[in-house]
Design a protein around this motif. Structure first.
Motif, PDB file in Angstrom:
ATOM      1  N   SER A  80      10.740   9.815   2.675  1.00 57.07           N
ATOM      2  CA  SER A  80       9.402   9.268   2.449  1.00 57.07           C
ATOM      3  C   SER A  80       8.339  10.220   3.005  1.00 57.07           C
ATOM      4  O   SER A  80       8.655  11.234   3.634  1.00 57.07           O
ATOM      5  N   THR A 136       0.875   7.867   3.712  1.00 57.83           N
ATOM      6  CA  THR A 136       0.495   7.161   2.477  1.00 57.83           C
ATOM      7  C   THR A 136      -0.762   6.323   2.695  1.00 57.83           C
ATOM      8  O   THR A 136      -1.628   6.255   1.808  1.00 57.83           O
ATOM      9  N   PHE A 153       9.885   7.149  -3.627  1.00 58.46           N
ATOM     10  CA  PHE A 153       8.617   6.518  -4.023  1.00 58.46           C
ATOM     11  C   PHE A 153       8.013   7.067  -5.307  1.00 58.46           C
ATOM     12  O   PHE A 153       7.418   6.334  -6.079  1.00 58.46           O
ATOM     13  N   THR A 158       4.552   6.121  -9.624  1.00 60.76           N
ATOM     14  CA  THR A 158       5.121   5.652  -8.365  1.00 60.76           C
ATOM     15  C   THR A 158       5.886   4.361  -8.613  1.00 60.76           C
ATOM     16  O   THR A 158       5.663   3.672  -9.615  1.00 60.76           O
ATOM     17  N   ARG A 213       4.849   0.204  -3.584  1.00 58.29           N
ATOM     18  CA  ARG A 213       4.718   0.508  -2.150  1.00 58.29           C
ATOM     19  C   ARG A 213       6.057   0.352  -1.452  1.00 58.29           C
ATOM     20  O   ARG A 213       6.796  -0.588  -1.715  1.00 58.29           O
ATOM     21  N   GLU A 214       6.355   1.271  -0.561  1.00 62.39           N
ATOM     22  CA  GLU A 214       7.640   1.319   0.153  1.00 62.39           C
ATOM     23  C   GLU A 214       8.812   1.517  -0.813  1.00 62.39           C
ATOM     24  O   GLU A 214       9.942   1.101  -0.547  1.00 62.39           O
ATOM     25  N   SER A 241      10.627   4.047  -1.609  1.00 59.17           N
ATOM     26  CA  SER A 241      11.644   5.075  -1.389  1.00 59.17           C
ATOM     27  C   SER A 241      13.061   4.489  -1.371  1.00 59.17           C
ATOM     28  O   SER A 241      14.027   5.152  -1.771  1.00 59.17           O
ATOM     29  N   HIS A 270      13.164  -2.617  -0.101  1.00 55.02           N
ATOM     30  CA  HIS A 270      12.263  -2.766  -1.238  1.00 55.02           C
ATOM     31  C   HIS A 270      12.878  -3.757  -2.238  1.00 55.02           C
ATOM     32  O   HIS A 270      14.091  -3.773  -2.443  1.00 55.02           O
TER      33      HIS A 270
END
Length: 417
Positions: free
Chosen positions: A37, A43, A184, A195, A198-199, A201, A260
């Motif tokens: 990440s 970020t 990500f 992308t 969010r989060e 990865s 995630h």
């Protein structure tokens, strides 16, 4: 073949990068893909540089903050100023500055073209550092590997195209080297950066694990495993030793920050076990997500989502919230890529709990206000309790006001002020 994923906290300083390198070097017992990440809270900083979020005149102090943070780490890891990592970073920072100076277009597009630099910078640093230690690796731009649609933010993965790219670009490298790549971020169908949310990865690592047929996937965290609550708010947390795939999917959907939401399904489809381990104590057993019949130990699980908005939508013509109105609302949500954390409807209104985002909320209001009345409360908290009792609810809520509540046999969700 194994896949490791290191999050921002595991590479947030020179000391952390050295620790990460030790973990990798001690586990080189076969082919390895390492997904990394952005460093620390990069970020968060880059989100403030997305064109349109702030005036361009305010960008230079933010850019300087991003540069200074990374160069502090780099100067510690690479004392020789002639090391090629400095030239590589100079190119990336020039590209970032150019991106942030562009006029705003669509938020989701601008977002992905900007925040991707966090992962590109972190993996460039880490790849060079591992090579200086004799840990031979090849840096791979994951945007050429993971293919998504053109949603840009929270892009939908084209697994068939991604599998072809993995077979062509990643698998041959793993015969001789470990792979260092980004979490990500991905590549959109039209050739831009997208992308994965969010989060995201964790999801990147799961996609690569699926396509490579990995033996296992390991997420390295700053906690000893999957805990039943956030240790920042609960002093007496319980580590969950084993979690069934479906249970992990449910918990991630509700907002468990350790995984995630999209991570588990790809690895479940190929029966790949997911290990959650501590980079602070890498030899500890951690937690395992796999084909288990039950969660162990069985204990109440608490998930808190802060900075929430409760939005109530009412038809202006006093018609019912029927299928045609729902279709209009969900089309607007899909267009703007707004994730709904909870929803509930009555005959005359439809309520949504979403993450606070003033820009997206304004765009949603623009799309719906011709047909609907919109009312909302901001700065709320969404609490999910799995395996709850009434005593637990009373203790957690206390004297605070519950604005909306939903219950099933095993789970309750509450929106509170």
């Amino acid at each position: 073949m194994k896949v490791f994923k290191f999050g921002g906290a595991s590479v947030n300083s020179a000391a952390a990068v050295r620790n990460m390198a030790t973990i990798v070097s001690q586990r080189l017992d076969g082919a390895l893909t390492v997904v990394v990440s952005a460093m620390g809270k990069t970020t968060n900083m880059l989100e403030q540089l997305v064109p349109g979020v702030h005036p361009a005149s305010e960008h230079e102090p933010l850019l300087a903050q991003v540069r200074d943070y990374h160069y502090t780490i780099v100067r510690d890891l690479f004392p020789q100023p002639s090391h090629p990592v400095y030239n590589a970073l100079a190119v990336l920072f020039a590209q970032l500055e150019e991106q942030t100076s562009r006029p705003p277009t669509a938020y989701n597009f601008d977002y992905s073209q900007t925040v991707c630099f966090g992962e590109l910078i972190s993996t460039t640093i880490i790849s060079h550092y591992l090579n200086t230690l004799g840990i031979q690796n090849q840096w791979v731009d994951v945007r050429t590997v993971i293919r998504t649609d053109n949603q840009y933010r929270e892009g939908i993965v084209d697994f068939a195209a991604t599998q072809r790219n993995v077979d062509r670009l990643v698998a041959p490298i793993l015969e001789h080297n470990i792979v260092i790549t980004q979490g990500f971020i991905a590549g959109s169908a039209d050739g831009h950066t997208s992308t994965l949310g969010r989060e995201g990865s964790d999801y990147s690592a799961a996609i690569l694990s699926y396509c490579l047929g990995a033996e296992s996937m390991t997420i390295w965290k700053d906690v000893p495993g999957f805990l039943n609550a956030d240790p920042k708010y609960f002093p007496d947390t319980v580590k969950i030793e084993q979690i069934p795939y479906n249970e992990a999917i449910e918990l991630a959907y509700y907002g468990a920050s350790v995984i995630h939401p999209k991570t588990v399904k790809p690895i479940q489809n190929k029966n790949i076990q997911l290990h959650i381990k501590s980079f602070l104590n890498p030899d500890a057993p951690g937690s395992i997500v796999g084909p288990f019949p039950t969660i162990r130990p069985l204990t109440p699980l608490y998930i808190f989502k802060r900075n929430q908005t409760l939005l109530s939508i009412l038809p202006k013509d006093f018609s019912f919230i029927a299928e045609d109105n729902m279709k209009t609302i969900f089309a607007a949500l899909a267009t703007l890529n707004i994730r709904v954390n909870l929803m509930q409807n009555t005959a005359l209104s439809f309520s949504l709990c979403i993450d606070d985002n003033p820009l997206l909320l304004a765009q949603l209001r623009d799309q719906l206000q011709g047909q609907f009345l919109l009312r909302y409360n901001q700065g709320l908290q969404l609490i999910t309790i799995r395996y709850y009792t009434q005593d637990i609810i009373d203790r957690i809520v206390g004297s605070r006001t519950i604005l909306l509540q939903q219950r099933t046999r095993t789970t309750t969700q509450l929106i509170i002020q």
